[in-house]
Design a protein around this motif. Structure first.
Motif, PDB file in Angstrom:
ATOM      1  N   GLU A  25       0.856  -1.190   0.000  1.00 23.89           N
ATOM      2  CA  GLU A  25       0.000   0.000   0.000  1.00 23.89           C
ATOM      3  C   GLU A  25       0.897   1.248   0.000  1.00 23.89           C
ATOM      4  OE1 GLU A  25      -3.242  -2.286   2.878  1.00 23.89           O
ATOM      5  OE2 GLU A  25      -1.895  -0.752   3.689  1.00 23.89           O
TER       6      GLU A  25
ATOM      7  N   SER B 155      -2.136   6.920   3.754  1.00 26.41           N
ATOM      8  CA  SER B 155      -3.590   6.902   3.672  1.00 26.41           C
ATOM      9  C   SER B 155      -4.072   8.054   2.800  1.00 26.41           C
ATOM     10  CB  SER B 155      -4.195   7.017   5.080  1.00 26.41           C
ATOM     11  OG  SER B 155      -3.913   8.287   5.629  1.00 26.41           O
TER      12      SER B 155
ATOM     13  N   TYR C  68       1.093   5.148   7.965  1.00 24.50           N
ATOM     14  CA  TYR C  68      -0.362   5.130   7.829  1.00 24.50           C
ATOM     15  C   TYR C  68      -0.825   4.109   6.801  1.00 24.50           C
ATOM     16  CZ  TYR C  68       0.361   9.472  10.340  1.00 24.50           C
ATOM     17  OH  TYR C  68       0.758  10.399  11.273  1.00 24.50           O
ATOM     18  N   SER C  69       0.113   3.463   6.143  1.00 23.88           N
ATOM     19  CA  SER C  69      -0.211   2.372   5.233  1.00 23.88           C
ATOM     20  C   SER C  69       0.946   1.385   5.232  1.00 23.88           C
ATOM     21  CB  SER C  69      -0.456   2.892   3.801  1.00 23.88           C
ATOM     22  OG  SER C  69       0.768   3.275   3.192  1.00 23.88           O
TER      23      SER C  69
END
Length: 258
Positions: free
Chosen positions: A165, A169, A182-183
């Motif tokens: 990812e 985010s 955040y990812s």
């Protein structure tokens, strides 16, 4: 008929002819514009129908992967073939040693509340490394305390293959220097850990294979947004409205002429 009357008649015919030509030209452009708009909108609707069918096939494939018997996680030779469509949520197992000291926390929101995913690299016997999402912890204090209690002993892990990812985010970007994640960006996390030979995917550890006082595993949410039918109906409706608009304009012009 006087020369003056004849001249007026010729002028009137010329004006009438010019007006007819203008109306025909405008009508032609109206037909062309309506046709182009209709084709574009109808094509977008057809594309969404195709995407809907593709999404249904994807969901079916994912369901079969999740529930099939676990297979060996792809090794270096198979890494180039790993893709979201073909590999995500594949049920895999792997063996090696977890390098607890290199773990990184990733901000998470689960059924247990807000907290962190614990991302720990596992090193296989052949030297390859794969990031393992070992599960969820509520706070950093529990995360750090858990790390200090672990020895790097051989483990066997079963879970679901997930795709990296990158970036962060929607609202927040990863900040490796500040250790804020955040990812689950595999490449960036590997660089922050100082690792090479890292697989381009990570594995969500499944429930039942985690240690009793460690992170809570098995929280993978398998959910696919499938709004393509709504999108298709929207585009088809707009295409139909373009034809309705064409008919209304033509009727309005006829009324004006009458």
């Amino acid at each position: 008929m006087s020369p003056a009357d004849h001249g007026n008649q010729v002028t009137a015919q010329a004006v009438t002819g010019s007006g007819d030509h203008s109306r025909q030209s405008a009508s032609l452009w109206l037909v062309i514009c309506t046709g182009v708009v209709f084709v574009i909108l109808f094509s977008l609707g057809c594309w969404q129908v195709y995407r809907w069918q593709w999404k249904l096939d994807l969901i079916q494939r994912v369901e079969s992967r999740v529930h099939q018997a676990a297979v060996a996680a792809p090794d270096r030779a198979g890494w180039p073939a790993v893709s979201r469509d073909q590999s995500e949520y594949l049920h895999v197992n792997l063996q090696g040693q977890l390098q607890y000291a290199l773990s990184l926390p990733v901000v998470a929101s689960t059924i247990h509340g807000s907290g962190y995913w614990v991302m720990t690299p596992l090193i296989r016997n052949n030297g390859e490394r794969i990031l393992i999402n070992r599960g969820f912890v509520k706070n950093m204090a529990a995360f750090d305390a858990e790390l200090k209690k672990r020895d790097e002993q051989p483990v066997s892990i079963t879970g679901l293959l997930r795709i990296s990812e990158p970036g962060g985010s929607v609202l927040r970007k990863n900040d490796p220097d500040a250790r804020r994640w955040y990812s689950r960006d595999v490449k960036a996390m590997g660089q922050a850990m100082g690792l090479t030979d890292l697989a381009p995917y990570f594995v969500d550890q499944e429930a039942g294979t985690e240690v009793s006082d460690g992170p809570v595993a098995g929280l993978t949410v398998i959910r696919f947004q499938n709004s393509h039918v709504v999108y298709a109906l929207t585009w088809f409706t707009l295409a139909a409205l373009s034809l309705v608009g064409y008919r209304l304009i033509r009727r309005h012009r006829r009324d004006d002429r009458d």
